[in-house]
Design an enzyme around this catalytic site. Structure first.
Site, short mmCIF file in Angstrom:
data_model
loop_
_atom_site.label_atom_id
_atom_site.label_comp_id
_atom_site.label_asym_id
_atom_site.label_seq_id
_atom_site.Cartn_x
_atom_site.Cartn_y
_atom_site.Cartn_z
NE ARG A 163 -4.02 0.66 0.76
CZ ARG A 163 -3.89 1.97 0.66
NH1 ARG A 163 -2.99 2.48 -0.14
NH2 ARG A 163 -4.65 2.78 1.36
CG ASP A 204 -14.61 -2.27 -0.11
OD1 ASP A 204 -14.03 -2.47 0.97
OD2 ASP A 204 -15.68 -1.63 -0.19
O1 1CP Z 1 -6.66 2.05 2.89
C1 1CP Z 1 -6.88 0.83 2.75
O2 1CP Z 1 -6.01 -0.05 2.80
C2 1CP Z 1 -8.30 0.50 2.46
C3 1CP Z 1 -8.99 -0.16 3.62
C4 1CP Z 1 -9.89 -1.24 3.06
C5 1CP Z 1 -9.55 -2.58 2.83
C6 1CP Z 1 -8.24 -3.26 3.10
C7 1CP Z 1 -11.21 -1.05 2.64
C8 1CP Z 1 -11.98 0.21 2.65
N1 1CP Z 1 -11.69 -2.27 2.15
C9 1CP Z 1 -10.71 -3.22 2.26
C10 1CP Z 1 -10.77 -4.62 1.80
C11 1CP Z 1 -11.97 -5.39 2.08
N2 1CP Z 1 -13.22 -4.91 2.38
C12 1CP Z 1 -12.05 -6.80 2.02
C13 1CP Z 1 -10.91 -7.67 1.53
C14 1CP Z 1 -10.58 -8.88 2.22
C15 1CP Z 1 -9.87 -8.74 3.55
O3 1CP Z 1 -9.47 -7.65 3.96
O4 1CP Z 1 -9.67 -9.83 4.10
C16 1CP Z 1 -13.36 -7.16 2.35
C17 1CP Z 1 -13.95 -8.56 2.49
C18 1CP Z 1 -14.07 -5.97 2.56
C19 1CP Z 1 -15.51 -5.92 2.85
C20 1CP Z 1 -16.09 -4.66 3.36
N3 1CP Z 1 -15.86 -3.37 2.97
C21 1CP Z 1 -17.13 -4.64 4.30
C22 1CP Z 1 -17.74 -5.88 4.90
C23 1CP Z 1 -16.85 -6.42 5.97
C24 1CP Z 1 -16.91 -5.72 7.28
O5 1CP Z 1 -15.85 -5.28 7.75
O6 1CP Z 1 -18.02 -5.65 7.85
C25 1CP Z 1 -17.48 -3.31 4.52
C26 1CP Z 1 -18.53 -2.80 5.47
C27 1CP Z 1 -16.68 -2.52 3.66
C28 1CP Z 1 -16.73 -1.05 3.51
C29 1CP Z 1 -15.39 -0.47 3.75
N4 1CP Z 1 -14.39 -0.46 2.82
C30 1CP Z 1 -13.26 0.10 3.36
C31 1CP Z 1 -13.56 0.46 4.70
C32 1CP Z 1 -12.59 1.10 5.64
C33 1CP Z 1 -14.88 0.10 4.94
C34 1CP Z 1 -15.66 0.25 6.25
C35 1CP Z 1 -16.12 1.66 6.41
C36 1CP Z 1 -17.12 1.81 7.56
O7 1CP Z 1 -16.71 1.78 8.71
O8 1CP Z 1 -18.33 1.96 7.24
#
Ligand code: 1CP
Length: 373
Positions: free
Chosen positions: A47, A83
């Site tokens: 990243r 995502d």
């Molecule tokens: O800056 C970064 O590195 C981005 C942060 C990030 C990452 C690593 C986001 C933004 N998404 C992800 C990857 C991601 N999101 C995965 C990949 C697999 C893994 O990390 O193992 C997955 C399965 C998700 C799914 C996701 N995105 C969900 C459902 C899971 C959960 O945590 O409940 C949700 C709600 C999101 C939205 C999202 N995307 C990113 C963030 C920080 C958020 C949450 C925002 C919030 O708090 O509403």
């Protein structure tokens, strides 16, 4: 011809897939929500050179980041690095993932005209990079790959609010004031999610998880009336693919029975509801996934081990339990602790033979010794 559902390197008799089907197997399967990214220094190194979007849009990078936690923790399943907003972002809806914030939408959807901007997803045209990532991973992995998508309600919460929210005020206002537009929005999001998941499975994803992360913000009545029919449509539209379907949300203790009605094979449970209690809230035939409190991984090793033992004991050795956290890995987590959790689950978790499961009293939490065999 559709491609086979089970990837070549991940046989259909892997412990994870057998557990999803409630079949006997020899060890409790474990993986972690949000196991990629977050806690891993090797992810942060990627990243530093690439934005989140660049990683997701470059199949070699997305595959590498998916594999990082698999190499380190040796879990029983991998989850695609992408995502929940990736499909709508790929359709050109004006969504960016802001570091430290999450998904942010340029022009939130709040009216009937806004909702009409949502067209159907064409996975091969709109998100070929995701499908290429799935293909690369399936060729590489020796454990099943979990594909995933956002559930209609949780996706709607981002698109209507325009950014992460704690109260979902505008989303609930739309849901309660303009039913026609609400159902139109959730219907379109369900269609997008179905198209995305079907395409991931066609490329070899061996199971799917539908994240309705924020459904717990709703009362059971509102969930049942305004959300459940759309999530049910998603699961029904995947039934012919014959891959296990997992349904997860946070703070959904009061909704577990309704969520099970949507039709998944496995329901994810957060850490607020003990697994033996959760089991009583879902019908026979629906297994639980979970539910170690993610913050426990920040505690000293004896506490981690005791809490892992407690989750295993409450799961009662039943073959349909998949060990996981109750929500995603916290960024502060030491990766060594997650590695240890996998080892402890594999070494101490016991799966009862079918005859012993039939004899077990479902209302009784087995003594620790029984769960550990
Ligand atoms: O800056 C970064 O590195 C981005 C942060 C990030 C990452 C690593 C986001 C933004 N998404 C992800 C990857 C991601 N999101 C995965 C990949 C697999 C893994 O990390 O193992 C997955 C399965 C998700 C799914 C996701 N995105 C969900 C459902 C899971 C959960 O945590 O409940 C949700 C709600 C999101 C939205 C999202 N995307 C990113 C963030 C920080 C958020 C949450 C925002 C919030 O708090 O509403």
């Amino acid at each position: 011809m559709p491609e086979p559902a089970a990837p070549p390197g991940a046989p259909g008799d892997s412990p994870f897939l057998r557990a999803c089907r409630g079949e006997p197997h020899d060890r409790v399967p474990v993986w972690f929500m949000r196991q990629a990214g977050r806690a891993l220094p090797e992810y942060r190194a990627v990243r530093e050179r690439h934005s989140f979007e660049q990683v997701v849009h470059t199949p070699e990078l997305a595959a590498e980041v998916t594999l990082q936690p698999v190499r380190r923790y040796r879990p029983d399943a991998a989850i695609l690095f992408s995502d929940i907003v990736t499909p709508v972002q790929a359709m050109g809806l004006g969504v960016t993932i802001q570091p430290g914030v999450g998904p942010v939408v340029d022009r939130p959807l709040r009216t009937r005209e806004d909702v009409d901007r949502l067209r159907q997803l064409e996975p091969d045209v709109d998100m070929p990079f995701v499908l290429k990532t799935v293909s690369l991973l399936v060729a590489e992995l020796d454990v099943p790959l979990i594909g995933f998508a956002g559930a209609p309600f949780t996706l709607a919460s981002y698109l209507v609010e325009g950014r992460p929210s704690k109260s979902y005020t505008r989303t609930k206002a739309l849901m309660l004031s303009d039913e026609l537009t609400w159902h139109r929005l959730l219907d379109r999001l369900a269609s997008i999610t179905i198209a995305s998941l079907r395409a991931q499975v066609a490329r070899g994803a061996a199971a799917v998880q539908l994240f309705d992360s924020w459904a717990g913000a709703l009362s059971p009545d509102d969930y049942e009336r305004a959300v459940l029919p759309h999530s049910r449509r998603v699961f029904e539209a995947l039934a012919d693919l014959e891959v296990p379907r997992i349904h997860f949300g946070v703070a959904t203790g009061e909704l577990l029975g309704l969520m099970a009605q949507a039709g998944a094979d496995i329901v994810g449970v957060d850490w607020r509801v003990p697994l033996d209690v959760a089991r009583q809230r879902v019908p026979e035939g629906v297994g639980p996934q979970g539910n170690l409190e993610p913050a426990v991984c920040l505690a000293p090793q004896p506490t981690v081990e005791a809490r892992v033992a407690d989750v295993l004991a409450r799961a009662g050795g039943r073959p349909d339990h998949i060990f996981n956290l109750g929500h995603g890995v916290l960024p502060e987590t030491d990766p060594g602790v997650l590695e240890h959790v996998v080892e402890v689950v594999h070494e101490t978790g016991r799966v009862l033979p079918p005859a012993a499961v039939a004899d077990a009293d479902p209302d009784q939490v087995p003594a620790e010794g029984a769960a550990r065999g």
